[in-house]
Design a protein around this motif. Sequence first.
Motif, PDB file in Angstrom:
ATOM      1  N   HIS A 418       0.845  -1.197   0.000  1.00 20.58           N
ATOM      2  CA  HIS A 418       0.000   0.000   0.000  1.00 20.58           C
ATOM      3  C   HIS A 418       0.879   1.245   0.000  1.00 20.58           C
ATOM      4  O   HIS A 418       0.800   2.109   0.878  1.00 20.58           O
ATOM      5  N   ALA A 419       1.718   1.304  -1.050  1.00 18.48           N
ATOM      6  CA  ALA A 419       2.692   2.383  -1.142  1.00 18.48           C
ATOM      7  C   ALA A 419       2.864   2.797  -2.598  1.00 18.48           C
ATOM      8  O   ALA A 419       2.526   2.058  -3.528  1.00 18.48           O
ATOM      9  N   LEU A 420       3.401   3.991  -2.787  1.00 18.42           N
ATOM     10  CA  LEU A 420       3.751   4.499  -4.107  1.00 18.42           C
ATOM     11  C   LEU A 420       5.250   4.349  -4.316  1.00 18.42           C
ATOM     12  O   LEU A 420       6.047   4.828  -3.502  1.00 18.42           O
ATOM     13  N   ARG A 421       5.629   3.691  -5.407  1.00 18.07           N
ATOM     14  CA  ARG A 421       7.045   3.518  -5.724  1.00 18.07           C
ATOM     15  C   ARG A 421       7.433   4.510  -6.820  1.00 18.07           C
ATOM     16  O   ARG A 421       6.864   4.483  -7.912  1.00 18.07           O
ATOM     17  N   PRO A 422       8.396   5.396  -6.536  1.00 14.26           N
ATOM     18  CA  PRO A 422       8.755   6.435  -7.522  1.00 14.26           C
ATOM     19  C   PRO A 422       9.257   5.840  -8.833  1.00 14.26           C
ATOM     20  O   PRO A 422      10.029   4.885  -8.848  1.00 14.26           O
ATOM     21  N   VAL A 423       8.797   6.417  -9.940  1.00 13.00           N
ATOM     22  CA  VAL A 423       9.227   6.006 -11.279  1.00 13.00           C
ATOM     23  C   VAL A 423       9.919   7.166 -11.994  1.00 13.00           C
ATOM     24  O   VAL A 423      11.010   7.005 -12.549  1.00 13.00           O
ATOM     25  N   VAL A 424       9.280   8.342 -12.017  1.00 14.02           N
ATOM     26  CA  VAL A 424       9.848   9.532 -12.652  1.00 14.02           C
ATOM     27  C   VAL A 424       9.659  10.701 -11.697  1.00 14.02           C
ATOM     28  O   VAL A 424       8.536  10.980 -11.264  1.00 14.02           O
ATOM     29  N   ALA A 425      10.745  11.399 -11.378  1.00  8.86           N
ATOM     30  CA  ALA A 425      10.675  12.525 -10.457  1.00  8.86           C
ATOM     31  C   ALA A 425      10.293  13.801 -11.208  1.00  8.86           C
ATOM     32  O   ALA A 425      10.532  13.936 -12.410  1.00  8.86           O
ATOM     33  N   GLY A 426       9.707  14.723 -10.456  1.00 10.19           N
ATOM     34  CA  GLY A 426       9.418  16.044 -11.009  1.00 10.19           C
ATOM     35  C   GLY A 426       7.970  16.226 -11.405  1.00 10.19           C
ATOM     36  O   GLY A 426       7.245  15.248 -11.655  1.00 10.19           O
ATOM     37  N   PRO A 427       7.513  17.478 -11.477  1.00  6.70           N
ATOM     38  CA  PRO A 427       6.111  17.757 -11.837  1.00  6.70           C
ATOM     39  C   PRO A 427       5.759  17.175 -13.202  1.00  6.70           C
ATOM     40  O   PRO A 427       6.442  17.452 -14.195  1.00  6.70           O
ATOM     41  N   PRO A 428       4.677  16.387 -13.300  1.00  8.71           N
ATOM     42  CA  PRO A 428       4.328  15.744 -14.564  1.00  8.71           C
ATOM     43  C   PRO A 428       3.410  16.560 -15.453  1.00  8.71           C
ATOM     44  O   PRO A 428       3.060  16.121 -16.553  1.00  8.71           O
ATOM     45  N   GLY A 429       2.986  17.755 -15.007  1.00 10.90           N
ATOM     46  CA  GLY A 429       1.995  18.523 -15.754  1.00 10.90           C
ATOM     47  C   GLY A 429       2.343  18.748 -17.211  1.00 10.90           C
ATOM     48  O   GLY A 429       1.506  18.515 -18.101  1.00 10.90           O
ATOM     49  N   PRO A 430       3.554  19.221 -17.535  1.00 12.31           N
ATOM     50  CA  PRO A 430       3.883  19.445 -18.952  1.00 12.31           C
ATOM     51  C   PRO A 430       3.789  18.184 -19.800  1.00 12.31           C
ATOM     52  O   PRO A 430       3.275  18.225 -20.923  1.00 12.31           O
ATOM     53  N   PHE A 431       4.260  17.043 -19.266  1.00 16.37           N
ATOM     54  CA  PHE A 431       4.150  15.780 -20.004  1.00 16.37           C
ATOM     55  C   PHE A 431       2.689  15.420 -20.233  1.00 16.37           C
ATOM     56  O   PHE A 431       2.289  15.035 -21.344  1.00 16.37           O
ATOM     57  N   LEU A 432       1.878  15.530 -19.202  1.00 15.24           N
ATOM     58  CA  LEU A 432       0.472  15.134 -19.299  1.00 15.24           C
ATOM     59  C   LEU A 432      -0.266  15.964 -20.350  1.00 15.24           C
ATOM     60  O   LEU A 432      -0.985  15.414 -21.193  1.00 15.24           O
ATOM     61  N   GLN A 433      -0.090  17.286 -20.308  1.00  9.11           N
ATOM     62  CA  GLN A 433      -0.848  18.128 -21.226  1.00  9.11           C
ATOM     63  C   GLN A 433      -0.325  18.014 -22.654  1.00  9.11           C
ATOM     64  O   GLN A 433      -1.105  18.054 -23.612  1.00  9.11           O
ATOM     65  N   ARG A 434       0.986  17.839 -22.792  1.00  9.63           N
ATOM     66  CA  ARG A 434       1.572  17.718 -24.130  1.00  9.63           C
ATOM     67  C   ARG A 434       1.072  16.479 -24.865  1.00  9.63           C
ATOM     68  O   ARG A 434       0.968  16.462 -26.096  1.00  9.63           O
ATOM     69  N   ASN A 435       0.728  15.439 -24.123  1.00 10.11           N
ATOM     70  CA  ASN A 435       0.320  14.166 -24.727  1.00 10.11           C
ATOM     71  C   ASN A 435      -1.175  13.923 -24.626  1.00 10.11           C
ATOM     72  O   ASN A 435      -1.626  12.776 -24.753  1.00 10.11           O
TER      73      ASN A 435
END
Length: 538
Positions: A418-435
Amino acid sequence: MGYAHDYAAAIMQRGRIPMEPADFVPDWADRPRKAKFYPGVESFPLPDTDFPEGATVAAGCLPAGAGDAQRPFTLGSLSGMLRDSYGLTGRRLGVQTNTDLAALPHYTQANWSRGTASGGGLYPVSVYWVSGPSGPRNPGVHYYSAPHHAMQRLLAGDVTGEVRAALGEGAPGADHDQFLVLGIKYWQNAFKYNSFSFHAVSMDLGAIVGTWRIWARAQGLSVEPALWFDEERLSHVLGVPHEEEGIFAVVPLAWEGAEPTAGLSAAALPDVPAVRHTDVERSRTVLRFETLQRIHAATAEAATDRPEPGALGPAAAVPPSGTGTPVVLPEPALPTVSVRDALRERRSSFGRFDASRPVTAAQLAATLDACVTASLGGDTAQPGEPGAAAPGLVTLYAFINHVEGVAPGAYAYDPVEHALRPVVAGPPGPFLQRNYFLSNYNLEQAGVVIVPTIRTAAVLDAVGDRGYRLVNGTIGAVAQTFYTVASALGLGAGVALGFDNISYIEELGLERTGEKPLLIMLLGNERPRPADFRYEIG
């Protein structure tokens, strides 16, 4: 390797290589009805039902097998389940950013609300009730008319033997004499989405089954669908052209006062009765799309080859991995909101997210925990070790924008820890909106974007092309669970398919595992004081 592999690959690539016909434009003036129309048939209204106290979203989202009481269905509970899932419950109009806003004030384009989500809001799943001697009415075949919340009789007489014969030995509930049969008339979706429509409607199938499973489990009832059966045999009984309407699921219902019908799997009559009433199409022109016809044929070809128990084991979700220190989430808990109330309040946010109010870690925990256990059950269920949960097909990834106590970034959800395992650090907003291809959401304003993945190719290798229906149906059940839980938590929600799947595979490093991201689910708080019109029907 069957055609479903090719179709799945085309779906993943469609953000970069458009599916044929690439220049298709829907004729909205000649669109089909959202429901089937059988003129001149007799019908009877379904009764109004009270929703019992204690039938909460928390009880409905328990893992499969947990506390299933196996109470029998009655006409009242069947009516309630249909009303709360596919029945029209109100009319809504809100100032938001979806592209259909200009049409909605016109009555002919009215946005009617209901409990179950649907790709494009098109509502294409047809619900048939095949009733035997134990039912409250004379045996027959009925079509559920959602606008009227009524059953329309299409055939008089007991044809449940045909359903049992179509299910075959070993199917869940093959000794029952009450069945819900789910069909999809392709044109109701293909007029808008053409070759892509099969991908959308197979998720719609999972969404309605997901609603039923949550609704039923909350009341100690059981919904266990069969996805493998003699599809053409049931098409004949229902009187629908097999190539125009796929039969996607059969849901046996344990009925109050019914006696087991073991040994009656064969049809009782030498000449099988069939529905002779035909649905009257509104569209003057009905088109066929080669890709849609091919994927329908591929998934129907071996429809009776039910997978052996454990066949999906090689396609189970891989243990989530990541780099860095896992973020342990709070214990998941849902508020005591009834399933009926949550379904009545369910809707898509369409650009109303407000990043100034972050999602809490507890809200995220409850959402992830409920979604990762969502499944279709029935003949797709996977056996687990004694006392342990069955292995699931779905892995969840979370792109964190604004969640209290969690740094922005992409994470894999570990349901065991019941945990989150980091995959990519940093704010994902630009990636999300760009795609993202559409203009109805600002993804950065959502608190979190959750991405369910399945190892599609592994499922197809394990159970054949019909497994494509299982893959998308499972994702549809996850999406419906997401909407229902978000409603219970008082959060805004939205589900979208208009994104670049390949970019997500690359960003999350999924090439090695074969996981495929099939939709994105946006969760967050909404801006206060929305401009809405709502009229509640029931």
